[in-house]
Each structure stands twice: as structure tokens, then as C-alpha cells.
Enzyme design. Structure first.
Site, short mmCIF file in Angstrom:
data_model
loop_
_atom_site.label_atom_id
_atom_site.label_comp_id
_atom_site.label_asym_id
_atom_site.label_seq_id
_atom_site.Cartn_x
_atom_site.Cartn_y
_atom_site.Cartn_z
N TYR A 1 -2.44 -12.84 3.37
CA TYR A 1 -2.17 -12.43 2.06
C TYR A 1 -0.85 -13.27 1.58
O TYR A 1 -0.95 -14.34 0.81
CB TYR A 1 -1.74 -10.88 1.77
CG TYR A 1 -2.99 -10.14 1.74
CD1 TYR A 1 -3.94 -10.10 0.99
CD2 TYR A 1 -3.26 -9.32 3.16
CE1 TYR A 1 -4.90 -9.29 0.93
CE2 TYR A 1 -4.28 -8.67 3.34
CZ TYR A 1 -5.16 -8.47 2.18
OH TYR A 1 -6.39 -7.69 2.18
N LYS B 1 0.89 -1.19 -0.07
CA LYS B 1 -0.02 -0.03 0.02
C LYS B 1 0.87 1.27 0.00
O LYS B 1 0.49 2.35 -0.49
CB LYS B 1 -0.97 0.01 1.13
CG LYS B 1 -1.81 -1.31 1.38
CD LYS B 1 -2.50 -1.66 0.07
CE LYS B 1 -3.40 -2.93 -0.04
NZ LYS B 1 -2.80 -3.98 0.37
N TYR C 1 -11.30 -15.47 2.95
CA TYR C 1 -10.60 -14.17 3.18
C TYR C 1 -10.14 -14.09 4.67
O TYR C 1 -11.12 -14.26 5.74
CB TYR C 1 -11.14 -12.79 2.73
CG TYR C 1 -10.40 -11.64 3.17
CD1 TYR C 1 -9.23 -11.37 2.38
CD2 TYR C 1 -10.85 -10.94 4.23
CE1 TYR C 1 -8.59 -10.22 2.66
CE2 TYR C 1 -10.08 -10.01 4.68
CZ TYR C 1 -8.79 -9.48 3.79
OH TYR C 1 -8.11 -8.44 4.36
C1 PLP Z 1 -3.83 -5.45 0.21
C2 PLP Z 1 -2.73 -6.34 0.26
C3 PLP Z 1 -2.60 -7.50 -0.88
C4 PLP Z 1 -3.56 -7.11 -1.95
O1 PLP Z 1 -3.09 -6.10 -2.73
P1 PLP Z 1 -4.15 -5.70 -3.85
O2 PLP Z 1 -3.41 -4.73 -4.49
O3 PLP Z 1 -5.32 -5.01 -3.31
O4 PLP Z 1 -4.37 -6.91 -5.01
C5 PLP Z 1 -1.70 -8.34 -0.97
N1 PLP Z 1 -0.81 -8.44 0.30
C6 PLP Z 1 -0.81 -7.60 1.19
C7 PLP Z 1 -0.09 -8.03 2.43
C8 PLP Z 1 -1.76 -6.74 1.49
O5 PLP Z 1 -1.84 -6.05 2.53
#
Ligand code: PLP
Length: 340
Positions: free
Chosen positions: A295, A52, A269
């Protein structure tokens, strides 16, 4: 084809970039398949790092150009996006409000995760004002309603959609694709495929458009953190076209290049499966690198499984893009056998 001009988009420089590109020799040897490298976007430098932060360099450039005094965003209780946004807001002296969805808690009432730990603990530390809502809430609507409340109080809110998922945010990953290919060129590395987690899909869309704009043949394999393959691919097709137009690039990302894989999302999720936890432990113990249960543990489980099934040839060069998220580990301690 017009080459994308990254300098047309104002950007603040608060990330630690370029993020390192490193080999993973012990994981490579352990799996006995292709050469595995890692692009360390868990080390982007802002408040624990993560994907992010690259998006926020573009988004906060826009925030600071506008007459605003508060940013409003949303995410899950353990959102990495909210944590990085709260940190950026603190850094630029802007108040941050976040709407936090209890969707993981509500979906699995018996699933143990600590909501005052990990990312949400850090949100509080950065001074963000948090508003919890039930899992079924329409988050975009809640975001707009909260911004409207602030406007009525005479405030000037700037809405940052969940995940920083806007074309401006995606420019962070167009730029990352350029950065990565530059690093590979410097060390004479021919990358065959990038593997990473795809959630809101902006990271993957940015990478695909960035690679396309350089006429690169590097493949991208996105492992979904929750949503089904067909839904993710349809969304990316749309967002790729939007981003191409936004960035002023001619042509279209071929449909065959848009790949989402939902075989490793586990129970849903925010809920790690046993293979998610195994992947986290394996990479910690072989490489001393932290992954997360929401993730990156899922995409690493995917990469490991694809290698074991022979989907990548020995001699191929795979780059695992680490998208961050490690603060969430502390909220999920009970998912690990050595804690229970
Ligand atoms: C938000 C996030 C993702 C996903 O990223 P997107 O751009 O929304 O697909 C992947 N890994 C982590 C650790 C995240 O925080």
C-alpha cells in the site's frame, strides 16, 4: 449545511490519538518541491497500527452493543485489516475468524512472499482462526457462508466486511479529517493536499466527507493499490453519497474532489514494482520511517513522481497520510536487492 456530529456515533477509544503530524525535512529537501508532512496513522497504537484501527473503534463499539460471540472477517493473506481486527477481538475477548484469500499468490505463482510471516504470523499470534481460500473465491459470499456455518453451530457471529469497509468504519476517517485540520490549525499550517493509498476506498471517502463537512478546500489525492482509476472514482462517488446520508450531512461532495490515481499500482495488487521498492528504501534512508510493499510504498512512489514532474508547487504543503501496513515488509523481504 448541518455540521456532522461525531458524538452521535458510539466509539471505543483504543487507538493512540491524535496520531502525530510531523514534517519530513530530509525528504522535502531531497525532492526540492513542496513541503512534505506526514500524518502517522501507522502509529495508531493497536498491534502495529494502521488505518483499520480507526475504523475498528466504531465497528467494535457496535460489536460490543450486540449479542455476539465471534467476529468473522476476510482479506488477503497479508491483510492489515485482518491483523488489526484479530488484535481488537483479542482485546475485547471475542473470538475472531478470518477467511484469507490467496489472490496474490495465485496471480503470481513465482512471486516470492512468505505466507507464514508478516501479518498472517501476527493473526496466528492473536489467536485468530484462519481459513484459506483460492484467489478466485467470492469473498463476501465466503464470509456469509462461514457465518452461516457458525450460526448452525449455535454461535452468534458478527460479520465485519473486508477492510472494515462500512459507513461505520468510514466514520473513523471523517473523524481523522477533523483531527488533522485541528492539528494544522494549532501550528498555523495551511494544508494544500493530502496524498495517501486508496484500496477499498473507505479511508478516502471518510476523509472527503470529513473535509466537506468542515467546508475545507484541502484536496485529496488517492493513489490506488490495485484497481483502475475509473472504477475507484465511480465507487467513491457512490460511497460518498452513502456516507453523507449515514452521517446526516446535507449536500454532496463535488465530483471534481474525488480523485483516484492508478499510475503507481505496478504489476497489480500485492505486487510491488521497482518504484515501490525505491520509495520504501528512500523514505527509510532519509527519514527512518517504514513503508510497506502493498500500500504505502505505492502512494509514496506516486508522491515522489508527482513532485519530480512538478505537479505540486514549491511552497505548497502536502500531507502524506501513512496508512500503516509495515508488518507486511517481513513477508516481502525477497523483493529487496540486498536480501536476494
Ligand atoms: C487497507 C489499507 C489501505 C486502504 O484503505 P482503504 O480504506 O481500504 O482504502 C491503505 N493502506 C494500508 C496500509 C492498508 O492496510
Amino acid at each position: 449545511m448541518k455540521r456532522v456530529s461525531l458524538t452521535n456515533f458510539p466509539r471505543l477509544e483504543f487507538c493512540h490519538l491524535p496520531s502525530p503530524l510531523e514534517p519530513l525535512p530530509r525528504l522535502t529537501r531531497h525532492l526540492g518541491g513542496p513541503n512534505i508532512f506526514i500524518k502517522r496513522d501507522d502509529c495508531t497504537g493497536l498491534a502495529g497500527g494502521g488505518n483499520k484501527s480507526r475504523k475498528l473503534e466504531y465497528i467494535f463499539a457496535d460489536v460490543l452493543q450486540k449479542d455476539v460471540d465471534v467476529v468473522v472477517t476476510q482479506g488477503d493473506v497479508q491483510s492489515n485489516h485482518v491483523r488489526q481486527t484479530a488484535a481488537a477481538a483479542a482485546r475485547f475477548g471475542i473470538e475472531c475468524h478470518a477467511i484469507l484469500s490467496r489472490r496474490v499468490e495465485d496471480a503470481m505463482p513465482n512471486f516470492y512472499y512468505e505466507k507464514e510471516s508478516g501479518n498472517v504470523f501476527l493473526d496466528n499470534l492473536f489467536g485468530a482462526k484462519l481459513h484459506y481460500v483460492p484467489g478466485e473465491t467470492d469473498m463476501d459470499q465466503a464470509l456469509e457462508a462461514h457465518a452461516e456455518t457458525l450460526r448452525r453451530q449455535g454461535r452468534k457471529p458478527y460479520i465485519i466486511p473486508g477492510g472494515g469497509n462500512t459507513p461505520l468504519g468510514a466514520m473513523g476517517y471523517v473523524r481523522c479529517a477533523h483531527e488533522l485540520l485541528g492539528q494544522a490549525r494549532d501550528v498555523d499550517l495551511k494544508i494544500d493536499c493530502i496524498v495517501h493509498t486508496t484500496g477499498g476506498t473507505t479511508t478516502q471517502v471518510g476523509l472527503l466527507v470529513g473535509l466537506f463537512s468542515l467546508a475545507s478546500q484541502v484536496r485529496v489525492h488517492g493513489v490506488s493499490s490495485g484497481k483502475p482509476k475509473a472504477m475507484q472514482e465511480a465507487k467513491m462517488k457512490r460511497l460518498c453519497a452513502d456516507l453523507m446520508a449515514f452521517a446526516g450531512i446535507d449536500g454532496a461532495v463535488p465530483e471534481s474532489a474525488i480523485v483516484a490515481d492508478s499510475d503507481f499500482t505496478g504489476p497489480g495488487y500485492g505486487i510491488p514494482g521497482p518504484e515501490t521498492i525505491e520509495a520504501i528504501e528512500l523514505v527509510a534512508r532519509l527519514e527512518g520511517i517504514l513503508l510497506d510493499p502493498v500500500y504505502t510504498g505505492k502512494s509514496m512512489a506516486g508522491l515522489i513522481s508527482l513532485i519530480r514532474r512538478g505537479q505540486f508547487k514549491p511552497g505548497e504543503n502536502i500531507v502524506y497520510l501513512h496508512t500503516g501496513g509495515t508488518p507486511a515488509l517481513f513477508a516481502y523481504r525477497q523483493s529487496f536487492a540486498f536480501v536476494q
